[in-house]
Write a protein that holds these residues in place. Sequence first.
Motif, mmCIF file in Angstrom:
data_model
loop_
_atom_site.group_PDB
_atom_site.id
_atom_site.type_symbol
_atom_site.label_atom_id
_atom_site.label_comp_id
_atom_site.label_asym_id
_atom_site.label_seq_id
_atom_site.Cartn_x
_atom_site.Cartn_y
_atom_site.Cartn_z
ATOM 1 N N UNK A 149 0.870 -1.161 0.000
ATOM 2 C CA UNK A 149 0.000 0.000 0.000
ATOM 3 C C UNK A 149 0.912 1.218 0.000
ATOM 4 N N UNK A 150 1.004 1.923 -1.129
ATOM 5 C CA UNK A 150 2.065 2.912 -1.359
ATOM 6 C C UNK A 150 3.395 2.210 -1.136
ATOM 7 N N UNK A 151 4.222 2.685 -0.204
ATOM 8 C CA UNK A 151 5.496 1.965 -0.043
ATOM 9 C C UNK A 151 5.558 1.169 1.264
ATOM 10 N N UNK A 152 4.376 0.789 1.731
ATOM 11 C CA UNK A 152 4.299 0.003 2.963
ATOM 12 C C UNK A 152 3.858 -1.423 2.637
ATOM 13 N N UNK A 153 4.554 -2.391 3.224
ATOM 14 C CA UNK A 153 4.198 -3.792 2.997
ATOM 15 C C UNK A 153 3.583 -4.353 4.270
ATOM 16 N N UNK A 154 2.425 -4.989 4.114
ATOM 17 C CA UNK A 154 1.780 -5.606 5.276
ATOM 18 C C UNK A 154 1.724 -7.108 5.083
ATOM 19 N N UNK A 155 2.122 -7.835 6.114
ATOM 20 C CA UNK A 155 2.118 -9.299 6.088
ATOM 21 C C UNK A 155 1.033 -9.751 7.060
ATOM 22 N N UNK A 156 0.014 -10.425 6.541
ATOM 23 C CA UNK A 156 -1.127 -10.823 7.370
ATOM 24 C C UNK A 156 -1.311 -12.329 7.350
ATOM 25 N N UNK A 157 -1.715 -12.857 8.480
ATOM 26 C CA UNK A 157 -1.973 -14.298 8.523
ATOM 27 C C UNK A 157 -3.166 -14.582 9.420
ATOM 28 N N UNK A 181 -11.137 -20.214 17.874
ATOM 29 C CA UNK A 181 -11.122 -18.797 17.496
ATOM 30 C C UNK A 181 -10.203 -18.622 16.298
ATOM 31 N N UNK A 182 -10.348 -17.471 15.649
ATOM 32 C CA UNK A 182 -9.465 -17.133 14.532
ATOM 33 C C UNK A 182 -8.437 -16.125 15.044
ATOM 34 N N UNK A 183 -7.170 -16.474 14.921
ATOM 35 C CA UNK A 183 -6.085 -15.585 15.342
ATOM 36 C C UNK A 183 -5.512 -14.931 14.099
ATOM 37 N N UNK A 184 -5.586 -13.617 14.029
ATOM 38 C CA UNK A 184 -5.071 -12.896 12.875
ATOM 39 C C UNK A 184 -3.918 -12.004 13.303
ATOM 40 N N UNK A 185 -2.864 -12.033 12.500
ATOM 41 C CA UNK A 185 -1.652 -11.271 12.822
ATOM 42 C C UNK A 185 -1.290 -10.381 11.640
ATOM 43 N N UNK A 186 -0.923 -9.127 11.908
ATOM 44 C CA UNK A 186 -0.496 -8.226 10.838
ATOM 45 C C UNK A 186 0.806 -7.565 11.237
ATOM 46 N N UNK A 187 1.764 -7.518 10.312
ATOM 47 C CA UNK A 187 2.974 -6.734 10.591
ATOM 48 C C UNK A 187 3.315 -5.905 9.368
ATOM 49 N N UNK A 188 3.967 -4.782 9.598
ATOM 50 C CA UNK A 188 4.224 -3.815 8.527
ATOM 51 C C UNK A 188 5.706 -3.519 8.390
ATOM 52 N N UNK A 189 6.121 -3.359 7.132
ATOM 53 C CA UNK A 189 7.482 -2.884 6.853
ATOM 54 C C UNK A 189 7.383 -1.754 5.850
#
Lengths: 189, 126
Positions: A98-106, A179-187
Amino acid sequence: MPDTNSVAEKFNSNFKFLTGFYSGANKKLIASHNGELTQDKVSAIASVVENQLELYGVSKGAVKKVFNIVIETLQNILIHGEKDERGVRHSYFVVGKSDNEFTISSGNIVHNPTVDKLRAKLLDIAGHDERALKAKYMQVLSNGEISSKGGAGLGFLTIALKSGNQLNFDIQKINDSVSLFELHSKITG
Amino acid sequence: MRNLIIPEERHTPKVVLNPESNTFEISGKSFPEDSRQFYKQVLDWLDEFMLTKPKSVNFKFNLFYLSSSSIISIKQILLKLKDVGNGGADVQVLWHFDSDDDDIRKTGEDYLKLTQMNFQFIANEE
């Protein structure tokens, strides 16, 4: 009788939402996976992400950080992702730009009795500044052993350190079991 | 004393443990699904090797990616090497890193801090 369709539905709908998000302006879907994960798929997905990022001219340092987070996130699913009542190990994984940001989601299944501990662990990490994170990392490194599952308790800490603690999570109860465990990290690229 | 030679594979590094040619090396990338299982063979080999009372060991690490569980395994190998040193051998850790790779260099520094062994830091030129 637990409704397992609701587990599949929840996973599919979250996955659709995430992938749909990256069809917007200034956004790009880099990689995605929905379904059972294997170690071979882990390296295949990581390669795709690495190649794509290089094509976008992302700096070597940022590519390495993203690669690191991708492997840790995927291996976290492999090691800790649980099965639903039908024995299906639902999981998804999305990397987007998203623009110059990368998001890693699981997203993966966690059993309800483990939720409080998981939430406490992640909140604890979120509350640390960089120096405290590094200190905690050194402590786990020093005392750490590898569990019978193959994990070492360093996964979330590693993701937090690589992303500058840009780590967000959400735990949604699906039914009485899981439950659903969702994780997001950004670089930033 | 038998040699232990493991070729590099998709998720695991090359391992060469050859006392006759005085070659001790772990190189490449490390992200096995089960680090404990993969590195057990290295730890077991080092246990056997210790009994031969070696005089000197220069152990080369040339890794360019380590998953979080591999990092623990490498620590365990270093501590085992330290035991070899305590048994009378002169043990040197040759920690290689790409000159533009801060992460691997820093991991080496963490290990040095933790183990207090003899480390040489060697930058691989491009």
